[in-house]
Design a protein around this motif. Sequence first.
Motif, short mmCIF file in Angstrom:
data_model
loop_
_atom_site.label_atom_id
_atom_site.label_comp_id
_atom_site.label_asym_id
_atom_site.label_seq_id
_atom_site.Cartn_x
_atom_site.Cartn_y
_atom_site.Cartn_z
N ASP A 58 -38.19 51.83 -71.38
CA ASP A 58 -38.29 52.68 -70.23
C ASP A 58 -36.75 52.56 -69.73
O ASP A 58 -36.38 51.39 -69.18
CB ASP A 58 -39.29 52.25 -69.18
CG ASP A 58 -39.13 53.30 -68.17
OD1 ASP A 58 -38.67 54.38 -68.26
OD2 ASP A 58 -39.90 53.14 -66.95
N LEU A 59 -35.96 53.58 -69.85
CA LEU A 59 -34.51 53.65 -69.32
C LEU A 59 -34.50 53.41 -67.96
O LEU A 59 -33.23 53.04 -67.33
CB LEU A 59 -33.91 54.71 -69.91
CG LEU A 59 -33.78 55.10 -71.25
CD1 LEU A 59 -32.94 56.16 -71.81
CD2 LEU A 59 -32.90 53.74 -71.95
N SER A 60 -35.45 53.88 -67.02
CA SER A 60 -35.63 53.79 -65.71
C SER A 60 -35.84 52.49 -64.83
O SER A 60 -35.81 52.19 -63.69
CB SER A 60 -36.27 54.88 -65.24
OG SER A 60 -37.75 54.60 -65.49
N ASP A 61 -36.41 51.50 -65.84
CA ASP A 61 -36.78 50.10 -65.57
C ASP A 61 -35.75 49.27 -65.69
O ASP A 61 -35.37 49.10 -66.99
CB ASP A 61 -37.76 49.82 -66.11
CG ASP A 61 -38.80 48.42 -65.80
OD1 ASP A 61 -38.10 47.80 -64.78
OD2 ASP A 61 -39.62 47.97 -66.42
N LYS A 482 -22.65 59.70 -71.28
CA LYS A 482 -24.09 59.33 -70.78
C LYS A 482 -24.84 58.88 -72.05
O LYS A 482 -26.08 58.34 -71.87
CB LYS A 482 -24.82 60.67 -70.21
CG LYS A 482 -25.98 60.37 -69.37
CD LYS A 482 -26.30 61.42 -68.59
CE LYS A 482 -27.50 61.09 -67.67
NZ LYS A 482 -28.20 62.05 -66.81
N ARG A 486 -26.44 55.78 -70.08
CA ARG A 486 -27.97 56.09 -69.45
C ARG A 486 -28.80 54.74 -69.94
O ARG A 486 -29.92 54.46 -69.41
CB ARG A 486 -28.54 57.29 -69.97
CG ARG A 486 -28.40 57.40 -71.44
CD ARG A 486 -28.86 58.90 -72.03
NE ARG A 486 -30.20 59.46 -71.14
CZ ARG A 486 -31.55 59.37 -71.93
NH1 ARG A 486 -31.45 58.86 -73.07
NH2 ARG A 486 -32.44 59.96 -71.12
N THR A 487 -28.50 54.00 -71.00
CA THR A 487 -29.15 52.79 -71.50
C THR A 487 -29.07 51.57 -70.63
O THR A 487 -30.05 50.61 -70.73
CB THR A 487 -28.99 52.57 -73.10
OG1 THR A 487 -27.44 52.07 -72.95
CG2 THR A 487 -29.07 53.81 -73.97
N ASP A 489 -27.56 51.81 -67.27
CA ASP A 489 -27.09 52.20 -65.67
C ASP A 489 -27.88 51.55 -64.72
O ASP A 489 -27.39 50.76 -63.93
CB ASP A 489 -27.07 53.66 -65.46
CG ASP A 489 -25.76 54.49 -65.71
OD1 ASP A 489 -24.86 53.72 -65.54
OD2 ASP A 489 -25.84 55.65 -66.03
N VAL A 490 -29.16 51.61 -64.92
CA VAL A 490 -29.94 50.88 -63.70
C VAL A 490 -29.72 49.56 -63.74
O VAL A 490 -29.79 48.94 -62.88
CB VAL A 490 -31.34 51.51 -63.85
CG1 VAL A 490 -31.57 52.74 -63.95
CG2 VAL A 490 -31.77 50.95 -65.35
N LYS A 491 -29.52 48.99 -64.83
CA LYS A 491 -29.52 47.55 -64.85
C LYS A 491 -28.09 46.99 -64.42
O LYS A 491 -27.88 46.07 -63.45
CB LYS A 491 -29.77 46.89 -66.09
CG LYS A 491 -29.52 45.37 -66.47
CD LYS A 491 -30.65 44.72 -65.58
CE LYS A 491 -30.56 43.44 -65.66
NZ LYS A 491 -31.64 42.65 -65.02
#
Length: 548
Positions: A58-61, A482, A486-487, A489-491
């Motif tokens: 999950d790329l958003s986690d 991206k 995107r792989t 970013d959140v981290k």
Amino acid sequence: MVDTNFPWLTTIVLLPLIAAIPIPFVPERFGKAIRWYALSAGLLTLGVTVCAFVRFYDLSDPGFQLEESYAWLPQLGLNWSMAVDGLSMPLVILSGLISTLALLASWREQRKPRFYYVLLLVLYSAQVGVFASRDLLLFFLMWELELIPVYLLISIWGGQNRLYAATKFILYTALGSIFILVGALILAFGGDTLTFDMGELGLQKIPFGLEMLAYAGFAIAFAVKLPIFPLHTWLPDAHSQASAPVSMILAGVLLKMGGYGLIRMNVEMMPEAHVYFAPVLAVLGAVNIVYGALTAFSQDNLKRRLACSSISHMGFVLIGIASFTELGLNGAVLQMLSHGLIAAALFYLSGVTYERTHTLAMKKMGGIAQQMPKVFALFTAASMASLALPGMSGFVSELTVFLGITTSDAYSSSFKVAMVFLSAVGLILTPIYLLSMLRQVFYGTNSTGIVIENYLGDAKPREVFVTICLLIPIVGIGLYPKLATRTYDVKTVEVAVKARDAVPVIAQRQERFQEARLALPFYAPAFAAPGLPASSLQALLDTELNVE
């Protein structure tokens, strides 16, 4: 149905290792079959990796995913614990891609092929294990396991001075590894509970003095691997003597372990100590950029010049890590991915050139573009990516690091100006030494009488394919960043915020440390926290008070 409960990471780590076991029992006369078997194992592992991440990641986690944990040696607190997040997942894919291409690049290897492919597959397992380990002791074991195949690959299949280069490599990296173990023990025993789990260690509070000591230990170990001046001298020797496939892995993957370790352990797990050491990392990054570029000018050996170029490019990783901004940290990770692809392409093409000219001395080359137009075109494309030509990944990553450090309010304006100026000097020098390299190798006339092997000639389809597989993501990331960002970013946002939140905490302590005048070298002015502008500091402190 196979789902997230399946041990995906354990499979990815162990598959190449298990595949290597039967190779020594295959008769040596089946050399071609061994090549196909090893390549199939690499492709299967890469396919499983991509399948697992596409379906279940999950790329958003920003947290750890695909977690696995099995008691291994409970008496020592050692668990077989695997997990990936935004920092490790893209590097696992990078490792799989470059290792598989290195297997294909080794197609012409005739000397002890069984042992050679066993070592490449073991190295494949070890490097993926480094990035996928969640247990610090397991991380250390995988780090140590990776050293053995590299040492043997250089010492047996290397050049004329291979034993010297291999010995220097193992001495530097093995001695540096000791500091990983020391840092791991400090973190494990310094907290409230004994654990080597990275997730739990990141949440524990240990005495600040121990945190500083652990940070210094990890920094030394990762400085050798990255490498950071002055612990870099093993790298040019190793590259100049290693075969092209080994150099692909060494530059494309193994150097990135140092940058990954700095972000994972030093920044994420010890953010308060990072506030003190970050200015030192930034300065060392600027030194790496300028020193590596200047040293590259003095190298007549093609692979030594590329090795010095790697030292220079790794300086941008350090500056991004030290920036205290999401943009800077994002650029540091992107630079690791970008340089991994670019360096692998350049070192592979240098090997292709060596196979045909039997020399790495640039002064003995010249005019070979006419005889090898395909090699010339591919070498030029990879060099353009390395000198940060717009439209290629090197440009995006270095520009992002620049923006990250310039927009950081954790440093004074004079400090940022100095960092940007020194980095810009490196950017100016990079195209000069790379274009000079192309001119010496490919342009002009062949005045030394080098004869290209007729049976080899220009680049073969296999060699073109290997290089294109690296150039496609280089151009793809350059045109659409991206694809990579995107792989993770959140981290990187989470880690940068964690480091940023530590700045006002340390700023409040700084005055107490100065008043106490503790007679410890860690509290010398050189390790003072970054100087915040008064307005920014007050705003941060107000934010902290409001949160509380």
